[in-house]
Design an enzyme around this catalytic site. Structure first.
Site, PDB file in Angstrom:
ATOM      1  N   ASP A   9       0.826  -1.191  -0.137  1.00 50.26           N
ATOM      2  CA  ASP A   9       0.028  -0.065   0.069  1.00 50.26           C
ATOM      3  C   ASP A   9       0.935   1.040  -0.189  1.00 50.26           C
ATOM      4  OD1 ASP A   9      -1.398   2.360   0.661  1.00 50.26           O
ATOM      5  OD2 ASP A   9      -2.827   1.086   1.903  1.00 50.26           O
TER       6      ASP A   9
ATOM      7  N   ASN B 211       1.756   5.407 -10.854  1.00 47.71           N
ATOM      8  CA  ASN B 211       0.479   4.967 -11.681  1.00 47.71           C
ATOM      9  C   ASN B 211      -0.697   5.075 -10.720  1.00 47.71           C
ATOM     10  OD1 ASN B 211      -1.590   4.154 -13.937  1.00 47.71           O
ATOM     11  ND2 ASN B 211      -1.376   2.511 -12.504  1.00 47.71           N
TER      12      ASN B 211
ATOM     13  N   TYR C  94      -9.742  15.167  -6.544  1.00 49.96           N
ATOM     14  CA  TYR C  94      -8.857  14.469  -7.514  1.00 49.96           C
ATOM     15  C   TYR C  94      -8.151  15.488  -8.477  1.00 49.96           C
ATOM     16  CZ  TYR C  94      -8.323  11.125 -11.391  1.00 49.96           C
ATOM     17  OH  TYR C  94      -7.620  10.615 -12.771  1.00 49.96           O
TER      18      TYR C  94
HETATM   19  N1  NAD Z   1      -9.013   5.702 -16.792  1.00 44.22           N
HETATM   20  C1  NAD Z   1      -9.175   7.292 -17.239  1.00 44.22           C
HETATM   21  O1  NAD Z   1      -9.567   7.590 -18.240  1.00 44.22           O
HETATM   22  C2  NAD Z   1      -8.125   8.045 -16.526  1.00 44.22           C
HETATM   23  C3  NAD Z   1      -7.894   9.559 -16.892  1.00 44.22           C
HETATM   24  C4  NAD Z   1      -6.870  10.177 -16.167  1.00 44.22           C
HETATM   25  C5  NAD Z   1      -6.028   9.755 -15.233  1.00 44.22           C
HETATM   26  N2  NAD Z   1      -6.111   8.366 -14.886  1.00 44.22           N
HETATM   27  C6  NAD Z   1      -4.977   7.920 -13.790  1.00 44.22           C
HETATM   28  O2  NAD Z   1      -4.555   6.942 -14.524  1.00 44.22           O
HETATM   29  C7  NAD Z   1      -4.178   6.181 -12.910  1.00 44.22           C
HETATM   30  C8  NAD Z   1      -4.651   4.723 -13.419  1.00 44.22           C
HETATM   31  O3  NAD Z   1      -6.003   4.598 -13.681  1.00 44.22           O
HETATM   32  P1  NAD Z   1      -7.090   3.489 -13.975  1.00 44.22           P
HETATM   33  O4  NAD Z   1      -8.075   3.748 -14.717  1.00 44.22           O
HETATM   34  O5  NAD Z   1      -6.362   2.340 -14.513  1.00 44.22           O
HETATM   35  O6  NAD Z   1      -7.385   3.161 -12.344  1.00 44.22           O
HETATM   36  P2  NAD Z   1      -7.862   1.684 -11.844  1.00 44.22           P
HETATM   37  O7  NAD Z   1      -8.659   2.099 -10.781  1.00 44.22           O
HETATM   38  O8  NAD Z   1      -8.421   0.644 -12.578  1.00 44.22           O
HETATM   39  O9  NAD Z   1      -6.308   1.098 -11.225  1.00 44.22           O
HETATM   40  C9  NAD Z   1      -5.537   1.700 -10.379  1.00 44.22           C
HETATM   41  C10 NAD Z   1      -4.806   0.866  -9.582  1.00 44.22           C
HETATM   42  O10 NAD Z   1      -4.183   1.260  -8.370  1.00 44.22           O
HETATM   43  C11 NAD Z   1      -4.126   0.578  -7.301  1.00 44.22           C
HETATM   44  N3  NAD Z   1      -4.065   1.251  -6.155  1.00 44.22           N
HETATM   45  C12 NAD Z   1      -4.972   2.147  -5.407  1.00 44.22           C
HETATM   46  N4  NAD Z   1      -4.495   2.559  -4.175  1.00 44.22           N
HETATM   47  C13 NAD Z   1      -3.629   2.029  -4.167  1.00 44.22           C
HETATM   48  C14 NAD Z   1      -2.360   1.948  -3.023  1.00 44.22           C
HETATM   49  N5  NAD Z   1      -2.657   2.788  -1.875  1.00 44.22           N
HETATM   50  N6  NAD Z   1      -1.306   1.426  -3.067  1.00 44.22           N
HETATM   51  C15 NAD Z   1      -1.039   0.698  -4.268  1.00 44.22           C
HETATM   52  N7  NAD Z   1      -1.875   0.554  -5.342  1.00 44.22           N
HETATM   53  C16 NAD Z   1      -3.256   1.346  -5.041  1.00 44.22           C
HETATM   54  C17 NAD Z   1      -5.673  -0.191  -7.293  1.00 44.22           C
HETATM   55  O11 NAD Z   1      -5.687  -1.071  -6.480  1.00 44.22           O
HETATM   56  C18 NAD Z   1      -5.713  -0.298  -8.713  1.00 44.22           C
HETATM   57  O12 NAD Z   1      -5.065  -1.563  -9.069  1.00 44.22           O
HETATM   58  C19 NAD Z   1      -4.673   6.822 -11.975  1.00 44.22           C
HETATM   59  O13 NAD Z   1      -3.783   7.550 -11.294  1.00 44.22           O
HETATM   60  C20 NAD Z   1      -5.747   7.535 -12.733  1.00 44.22           C
HETATM   61  O14 NAD Z   1      -5.998   8.615 -11.914  1.00 44.22           O
HETATM   62  C21 NAD Z   1      -7.040   7.707 -15.538  1.00 44.22           C
END
Ligand code: NAD
Length: 449
Positions: free
Chosen positions: A262, A289, A355
């Site tokens: 974490d 990420n 966010y």
């Molecule tokens: N999906 C989109 O359209 C989008 C757009 C802009 C930015 N983002 C950013 O891209 C990144 C990935 O997004 P996603 O859509 O794949 O999200 P997601 O929720 O599918 O995956 C995020 C991962 O981070 C892990 N995580 C969360 N808290 C954690 C912690 N404390 N320690 C370790 N791991 C942790 C989760 O378990 C998950 O596996 C994020 O930073 C998100 O803000 C996503």
């Protein structure tokens, strides 16, 4: 998670229907495949102004196996090109811009589908007169507008190359012309002066590198792990213990290592540093990420939502990066740190004060740390994804999803792999001249600058 509308609009009957109704027809984007030619056609290279980079660009393209053609003359129906590169360095004032227009208009007319327009220029900030700064800045308006005019999956971007940054040109030139930049459109990237001239294996630029990816169990993080591994890196995939099963699956798939952690835990930095030192002797690439959303309008936002988002999205990145910097020798020479920000951090988003604040904070962090990283011979950059098609967006109501995914110049959402390719490019040894930058992967979204 396929794009049903894009697939329909590109089918036989769908193409006719959308054309007759005047509806948009999102293109099937050209995406990178290892071993494929950099471009599907020749590159037209031209200059406006002194053009100090033109010969270098031509040599780099020839080295990359690309055919370089002369600028088109008149209205002749020459061969359609895969890309257009304009060297606009050395502009002295707005009058010089006419040459840019004269070169681009016929060249862009002959661009193939998924073509590339790349303009190279001097940074406006380094100009020696207001007229020179005006001409340089004008290119940004030109490029962002061309990007909005292009169709069929083509993109236009601007690369600012200050004096002394010429050795850094190869890697961004290749990226912006390749399928790796499929969803990077209408962007401006500024290079820094660097001595780097790394010649690398273009198909496996990360061979022998150790890369950490947080939040790697699913979504964009899993895509990043796959692309970094494809490019040769050994990936240490990090995620929370609750995601242990899928984390192990991703780590196995990419031949990497799973580390349940974490990132908000008090000892997260120590544990990560110890793992990297003991198991791998250090780290070359760190991708921050992991991220979460806890959306509510500001007036309804409780402290728990605010704190959770700040802890994961911003404070953990600050703490882990500080721990890596402080651990002697763990961050190897030439190390690359890439943070995932978001379009929300640039444009703001209703219901996302927490966010957006955290993601804007990432941008501040990256810019502030860039000089120290440069002094160490390393880099730190951010990518800001726009609408990316993931399990999360697939569960949105159809209307919200359709609007969200179409309001950009490419008329479609990006894929996790598009974010991953941009991160993998920033992670390359040859990308040492890209530092403190924020690269949007948003298809030139209409939201934000
Ligand atoms: N999906 C989109 O359209 C989008 C757009 C802009 C930015 N983002 C950013 O891209 C990144 C990935 O997004 P996603 O859509 O794949 O999200 P997601 O929720 O599918 O995956 C995020 C991962 O981070 C892990 N995580 C969360 N808290 C954690 C912690 N404390 N320690 C370790 N791991 C942790 C989760 O378990 C998950 O596996 C994020 O930073 C998100 O803000 C996503």
């Amino acid at each position: 998670m396929s794009d049903w509308y894009r697939d329909f609009a590109n089918s036989g009957v769908g193409a006719t229907i959308t054309k007759n109704l005047g509806l948009p027809r999102p293109a099937v984007l050209r995406r990178y495949e290892p071993g494929e030619p950099l471009l599907p056609g020749p590159v037209v290279v031209g200059s406006a102004g002194e053009g100090r980079l033109r010969l270098q660009v031509t040599d780099l393209l020839v080295d990359a196996g690309v055919t370089v053609s002369a600028p088109a003359t008149g209205e002749d129906d020459g061969e359609r090109s895969g890309a257009v590169v304009l060297d606009a360095t050395g502009l002295t004032g707005p009058a010089d811009l006419a040459a840019a227009h004269a070169f681009l208009a016929p060249a862009v007319r002959r661009l193939r589908a998924s073509g590339r327009v790349l303009v190279l220029a001097d940074p406006p900030a380094d100009a020696t007169s207001p007229a020179q700064a005006a001409a340089r800045q004008a290119l940004e308006g030109l490029v962002r507008s061309v990007a909005k005019e292009l169709r069929d999956g083509s993109t236009a971007n601007l690369l600012l190359v200050p004096a002394g940054a010429e050795p850094a040109l190869a890697s961004p030139l290749r990226f912006f012309l390749s399928g790796r930049s499929a969803y990077v459109d209408g962007q401006v990237v500024t290079l820094s002066a660097t001595e780097l001239t790394t010649a690398e294996d273009v198909d496996r630029p990360l061979a022998g590198k150790i890369a950490v990816v947080t939040g790697a169990a699913r979504g964009i993080g899993a895509a990043i792990a796959r692309v970094l591994a494809r490019d040769g890196a050994h990936v240490v995939a990090v995620d929370v213990p609750a995601a242990g099963q899928s984390l192990a699956e991703v780590a196995n798939e990419v031949g990497g290592t799973a580390l349940q952690l974490d990132i908000t835990a008090a000892d997260a930095g120590t544990r990560l540093v110890d793992h990297l030192r003991e198991r791998h002797g250090g780290v070359d690439v760190v991708v921050h990420n992991a991220g979460i959303t806890r959306d509510k309008l500001l007036v309804n936002m409780d402290a728990a939502r605010w704190d959770a988002v700040m802890a994961v999205n911003l404070q953990a990145q600050l703490d882990l990066t500080a721990a890596l910097l402080a651990a002697d020798g763990v961050l190897r020479p030439g190390a690359r740190v890439v943070s995932v920000s978001s379009q929300s951090g640039i444009a703001g988003n209703r219901g996302q004060t927490n966010y957006a604040a955290s993601k804007a904070g990432i941008i501040g962090m990256v810019r502030a740390w860039a000089p120290e990283f440069a002094a160490r011979g390393t880099t730190i950059n951010a990518v800001a994804p726009g609408f990316i098609v993931t399990e999360m967006t697939a569960s949105m109501p159809l209307g919200t999803r359709e609007v969200g995914s179409r309001v950009n110049s490419l008329q479609q959402g990006g894929l996790p792999v598009d974010v991953a390719e941009t991160i993998a490019w920033l992670a390359q040894p040859g990308s040492g001249g890209v530092n403190g930058q924020v690269v949007r992967v948003c298809g030139q979204s209409l939201l934000g600058a």
